[in-house]
Design a protein around this motif. Structure first.
Motif, PDB file in Angstrom:
ATOM      1  N   PRO A  70     -24.232 -35.116  -9.550  1.00 52.60           N
ATOM      2  CA  PRO A  70     -25.623 -34.736  -9.288  1.00 52.60           C
ATOM      3  C   PRO A  70     -26.466 -34.711 -10.556  1.00 52.60           C
ATOM      4  N   PHE A  71     -27.766 -34.929 -10.361  1.00 53.72           N
ATOM      5  CA  PHE A  71     -28.737 -34.926 -11.453  1.00 53.72           C
ATOM      6  C   PHE A  71     -29.831 -33.921 -11.108  1.00 53.72           C
ATOM      7  N   GLY A  72     -30.342 -33.208 -12.111  1.00 56.27           N
ATOM      8  CA  GLY A  72     -31.468 -32.311 -11.873  1.00 56.27           C
ATOM      9  C   GLY A  72     -31.151 -30.873 -12.246  1.00 56.27           C
ATOM     10  N   LYS A  73     -32.076 -29.966 -11.892  1.00 54.63           N
ATOM     11  CA  LYS A  73     -31.963 -28.561 -12.254  1.00 54.63           C
ATOM     12  C   LYS A  73     -31.706 -27.702 -11.019  1.00 54.63           C
ATOM     13  N   VAL A  74     -30.827 -26.716 -11.185  1.00 55.81           N
ATOM     14  CA  VAL A  74     -30.602 -25.693 -10.168  1.00 55.81           C
ATOM     15  C   VAL A  74     -30.957 -24.348 -10.797  1.00 55.81           C
ATOM     16  N   ARG A  75     -31.884 -23.635 -10.177  1.00 61.14           N
ATOM     17  CA  ARG A  75     -32.362 -22.359 -10.723  1.00 61.14           C
ATOM     18  C   ARG A  75     -31.901 -21.229  -9.801  1.00 61.14           C
ATOM     19  N   LEU A  76     -31.151 -20.272 -10.376  1.00 61.60           N
ATOM     20  CA  LEU A  76     -30.524 -19.232  -9.570  1.00 61.60           C
ATOM     21  C   LEU A  76     -30.839 -17.839 -10.085  1.00 61.60           C
ATOM     22  N   ASN A  77     -30.868 -16.897  -9.153  1.00 61.00           N
ATOM     23  CA  ASN A  77     -31.032 -15.484  -9.489  1.00 61.00           C
ATOM     24  C   ASN A  77     -29.757 -14.738  -9.114  1.00 61.00           C
ATOM     25  N   VAL A  78     -29.240 -13.952 -10.070  1.00 63.37           N
ATOM     26  CA  VAL A  78     -27.986 -13.232  -9.870  1.00 63.37           C
ATOM     27  C   VAL A  78     -28.142 -11.822 -10.434  1.00 63.37           C
ATOM     28  N   PRO A  79     -27.626 -10.791  -9.758  1.00 62.18           N
ATOM     29  CA  PRO A  79     -27.671  -9.445 -10.343  1.00 62.18           C
ATOM     30  C   PRO A  79     -26.945  -9.411 -11.684  1.00 62.18           C
ATOM     31  N   ALA A 134     -42.487 -31.499  -1.602  1.00 65.07           N
ATOM     32  CA  ALA A 134     -41.146 -31.312  -1.040  1.00 65.07           C
ATOM     33  C   ALA A 134     -40.527 -32.661  -0.683  1.00 65.07           C
ATOM     34  N   ASP A 135     -41.349 -33.561  -0.128  1.00 62.67           N
ATOM     35  CA  ASP A 135     -40.856 -34.897   0.211  1.00 62.67           C
ATOM     36  C   ASP A 135     -40.476 -35.681  -1.037  1.00 62.67           C
ATOM     37  N   ILE A 136     -41.284 -35.532  -2.100  1.00 59.58           N
ATOM     38  CA  ILE A 136     -40.971 -36.212  -3.356  1.00 59.58           C
ATOM     39  C   ILE A 136     -39.646 -35.701  -3.919  1.00 59.58           C
ATOM     40  N   GLY A 137     -39.478 -34.363  -3.889  1.00 60.21           N
ATOM     41  CA  GLY A 137     -38.234 -33.781  -4.387  1.00 60.21           C
ATOM     42  C   GLY A 137     -37.029 -34.252  -3.595  1.00 60.21           C
ATOM     43  N   ALA A 138     -37.196 -34.322  -2.256  1.00 59.03           N
ATOM     44  CA  ALA A 138     -36.091 -34.782  -1.409  1.00 59.03           C
ATOM     45  C   ALA A 138     -35.766 -36.246  -1.691  1.00 59.03           C
ATOM     46  N   ALA A 139     -36.809 -37.052  -1.911  1.00 54.00           N
ATOM     47  CA  ALA A 139     -36.596 -38.477  -2.194  1.00 54.00           C
ATOM     48  C   ALA A 139     -35.844 -38.668  -3.506  1.00 54.00           C
ATOM     49  N   LEU A 140     -36.241 -37.896  -4.529  1.00 54.95           N
ATOM     50  CA  LEU A 140     -35.554 -38.004  -5.816  1.00 54.95           C
ATOM     51  C   LEU A 140     -34.114 -37.519  -5.712  1.00 54.95           C
ATOM     52  N   ASP A 141     -33.927 -36.434  -4.951  1.00 57.29           N
ATOM     53  CA  ASP A 141     -32.569 -35.908  -4.812  1.00 57.29           C
ATOM     54  C   ASP A 141     -31.673 -36.881  -4.051  1.00 57.29           C
ATOM     55  N   ALA A 142     -32.278 -37.649  -3.144  1.00 51.67           N
ATOM     56  CA  ALA A 142     -31.492 -38.619  -2.385  1.00 51.67           C
ATOM     57  C   ALA A 142     -30.855 -39.664  -3.294  1.00 51.67           C
TER      58      ALA A 142
END
Length: 294
Positions: free
Chosen positions: A92-101, A76-84
């Motif tokens: 923004p850079f990276g993936k967003v994974r979503l669930n939708v009906p 989680a810390d690594i992910g936060a550091a990369l997102d920073a």
């Protein structure tokens, strides 16, 4: 630590969170066999079994649970550091994974995805549409979209548009030899599609007018969990259907479907985009929320 070791630990973390090699592979963009191979290499290197595997399930051993409890905050810390690092980028850079009906995905997200990815070319958006009730934490999603009534505790909820309504619709052919129902109680004289969840549980047609609330349980010959199929049945003239207003809007406007009991169909609860309160919001998820709210 070598890159190979970090990759194996990351693969193990994905399996531990998803309890599935397939879902872990989907999350990381590799095959399930590649994930399994990485975890096996890790187990061989540390000399301890970390996962119990059967043909139907995956579970953590005591050693695996202990390792994951210590690894999870680190990743989680690594992910936060990369997102920073997004603060140094234009977008923004990276993936967003979503669930939708799946029943509402087209008219909730249809006009959002294109402008979002054009404005954020380094952002990857992965959307899984299903009417199955999903635990977004257990299945590795960053966020989900649901009606407020189905949100669980421990979630941050952001109200989004549109506010939805249901509609009762039938074809001109259906009403050719039947009177149109004036109240929900008259639906007992009509053929009505049964609405059901993917689990098979039926849910009622819900109405309200001036404080008079009615839940009608159809007993028609057809039960469906897909609003597209419900509309098709209504178009065929075989039965009335209870569907999202947005889904039947085009057919109503061109006269292929007739709406009835309109005044009995109040707006539904608000839609919410929700995510775990304990998880820091990534720049990608923030961009997605801004796009949906707009």
């Amino acid at each position: 630590m070598r890159a190979t070791e970090l990759s194996e630990l990351s693969a193990f973390d994905a399996v531990a969170r998803n309890l599935s090699f397939r879902r872990a592979g989907e999350e990381r963009g590799v095959t399930a066999s590649a994930i399994s191979h990485a975890v096996s290499n890790l187990e061989e290197r540390v000399g301890i079994r970390l996962l119990n595997r059967t043909t139907r399930s995956v579970s953590l051993t005591d050693a695996g649970a202990m390792l994951h409890a210590q690894l999870s905050p680190a990743f989680a810390d690594i992910g936060a550091a990369l997102d920073a690092l997004n603060s140094f980028r234009d977008t923004p850079f990276g993936k967003v994974r979503l669930n939708v009906p799946s029943s509402i995905a087209p008219f909730v997200l249809g006009r959002v995805i294109g402008p979002l990815v054009k404005a954020n070319p380094q952002l990857q958006v992965e959307i899984v549409a299903t009417d199955r009730l999903v635990d977004i934490v257990d299945e590795g999603f960053d966020a989900g979209i649901r009606l407020g009534e189905s949100l669980r505790e421990g979630m941050v909820a952001v109200k989004i548009r549109p506010r939805l309504r249901m509609a009762v619709v039938g074809s001109p052919a259906y009403f050719a030899d039947r009177p149109m129902p004036m109240t929900p109680r008259e639906l007992s004289q009509h053929v009505c599609v049964q609405n059901m969840y993917p689990s098979g549980v039926r849910y009622p047609w819900e109405f309200e007018l001036k404080g008079d609330a009615i839940a009608y349980h159809p007993t028609g010959p057809v039960a469906l969990d897909d609003h597209e199929l419900m509309v098709q049945v209504a178009l065929s003239g075989a039965a009335l259907a209870y569907v999202w207003e947005n889904r039947a809007e085009r057919e109503i406007l061109d006269g292929r479907l007739i709406r009835c009991l309109d005044e009995w169909c109040p707006p539904e609860d608000w839609l919410y985009l929700y995510y775990p309160s304990r998880r820091n919001m990534s720049a990608g998820l923030r961009a997605f929320i801004d796009a949906v709210k707009a």
